[in-house]
Design a protein around this motif. Structure first.
Motif, PDB file in Angstrom:
ATOM      1  N   ILE A  12      20.065  59.633   5.610  1.00 59.34           N
ATOM      2  CA  ILE A  12      19.575  60.789   5.106  1.00 59.34           C
ATOM      3  C   ILE A  12      20.687  60.918   3.747  1.00 59.34           C
ATOM      4  O   ILE A  12      21.959  60.611   4.014  1.00 59.34           O
ATOM      5  N   ASP A  24      18.932  69.618   7.495  1.00 55.02           N
ATOM      6  CA  ASP A  24      17.799  68.512   7.202  1.00 55.02           C
ATOM      7  C   ASP A  24      17.150  68.760   8.703  1.00 55.02           C
ATOM      8  O   ASP A  24      17.334  69.051   9.678  1.00 55.02           O
ATOM      9  N   ASN A  26      14.277  66.339   8.448  1.00 55.16           N
ATOM     10  CA  ASN A  26      13.423  65.141   8.267  1.00 55.16           C
ATOM     11  C   ASN A  26      13.638  64.038   9.426  1.00 55.16           C
ATOM     12  O   ASN A  26      12.738  63.363   9.757  1.00 55.16           O
ATOM     13  N   THR A  70      14.751  56.238   4.243  1.00 56.77           N
ATOM     14  CA  THR A  70      15.763  56.960   3.565  1.00 56.77           C
ATOM     15  C   THR A  70      15.057  58.217   3.371  1.00 56.77           C
ATOM     16  O   THR A  70      13.919  58.193   2.858  1.00 56.77           O
ATOM     17  N   THR A  71      15.611  59.397   3.169  1.00 55.60           N
ATOM     18  CA  THR A  71      15.263  60.610   2.488  1.00 55.60           C
ATOM     19  C   THR A  71      16.015  61.238   1.474  1.00 55.60           C
ATOM     20  O   THR A  71      17.344  61.233   1.898  1.00 55.60           O
ATOM     21  N   MET A 148      11.713  57.668   0.695  1.00 60.17           N
ATOM     22  CA  MET A 148      10.845  58.865   0.513  1.00 60.17           C
ATOM     23  C   MET A 148      11.662  60.232   0.181  1.00 60.17           C
ATOM     24  O   MET A 148      12.968  60.207  -0.017  1.00 60.17           O
ATOM     25  N   GLY A 150      13.313  63.971  -0.266  1.00 63.78           N
ATOM     26  CA  GLY A 150      13.924  64.667   0.562  1.00 63.78           C
ATOM     27  C   GLY A 150      13.184  66.063   1.110  1.00 63.78           C
ATOM     28  O   GLY A 150      13.642  66.570   2.190  1.00 63.78           O
ATOM     29  N   MET A 155       8.154  64.356   2.421  1.00 64.77           N
ATOM     30  CA  MET A 155       8.372  63.493   3.245  1.00 64.77           C
ATOM     31  C   MET A 155       7.476  63.082   4.449  1.00 64.77           C
ATOM     32  O   MET A 155       6.840  62.183   4.648  1.00 64.77           O
TER      33      MET A 155
END
Length: 251
Positions: A12, A24, A26, A70-71, A148, A150, A155
């Protein structure tokens, strides 16, 4: 490839997450997505908008796991440095991708596709695009890394394009036994013995009711990929709890 289930990690990226300005969500979304695909999420890290920190953590994760997600950090502003960091981690250039340019040119009206927005068309050399059905600005895949947005809604939509690219494994099955009226410590020895007897199955304890007027207890979660082993483990655990005079019911 081996028969073992694939493993994954999440990175992240964003100062706004570390500062507490943005909460967060995600990680939870990705974890549920991977669990449904039989992929074991084994690690998650959060880093700020610092190139060297991203590079260091990304290289460690991509060498340790089958997949890394990854975000954050792929927008149009100066602090969106994820693409730069990923390119540096892989040791490749960061040119504009012609397909990404075409997508963004089509997205914006005449005169709106400015220099800032062109930054979102930069894709590490050798990368392939991840479709973004929400705002069009693509993510990308390079090697075993999926980069990707955030923004949670974007996402989540990107995962639809990611799913067919993944090697899946056997889905983890889960059963929950609710124990009421006693604290977690009352069942600890029984749970430890169960874990030693059934090493192909995992056991977890999640207490509830502490610090409130509600009834205390704990949810015992039994997880495994083999349905027969899981059934055996649950049956034995419930029986052992009954012998100890502890009431339990599956929920």
């Amino acid at each position: 490839m081996t028969d073992a289930s694939p493993t994954a990690a999440v990175l992240i990226i964003g100062d706004e997450v570390l500062s507490g300005r943005t909460q967060d969500t995600n990680l939870n979304t990705i974890a549920r997505f991977l669990t449904a695909s039989g992929i074991d999420l084994l690690e998650a890290r959060t880093v700020g908008d610092r190139t060297e920190q991203i590079v260091e953590n990304l290289n460690a994760l991509r060498s340790a796991h089958d997949y890394v997600f990854t975000t954050g950090g792929i927008g149009p502003t100066h602090d969106d440095i994820t693409a730069d960091a990923v390119a540096k981690a892989f040791g490749v250039a960061l040119p504009e991708h012609p397909d990404a340019v075409a997508i963004l040119e089509n997205r914006y009206g005449p005169g709106e596709f400015n220099a800032a927005r062109r930054r979102m068309a930069r894709i590490p050399e050798g990368g392939t695009l991840i479709a973004n059905p929400v705002t069009d600005a693509p993510g990308f895949q390079i090697g075993n890394v999926f980069v990707m947005a955030g923004v949670p809604r974007i996402m989540t939509a990107m995962l639809e394009d990611v799913a067919p690219r993944l090697r899946t494994g056997a889905v983890v099955l889960s059963r929950t036994i609710r124990v009421s009226g006693v604290g977690e410590g009352a069942v600890a020895d029984i749970l430890t013995a169960a874990a030693k007897a059934e090493r192909e199955v995992s056991f977890g304890s999640y207490p509830f009711g502490h610090g409130s007027a509600s009834e205390i207890g704990t949810n015992l979660v039994v997880r495994g990929r083999d349905a027969d082993r899981l059934e055996t483990a649950v049956t034995r655990l419930v029986a052992e709890l009954a012998v100890a005079g502890i009431g339990a019911a599956e929920v």
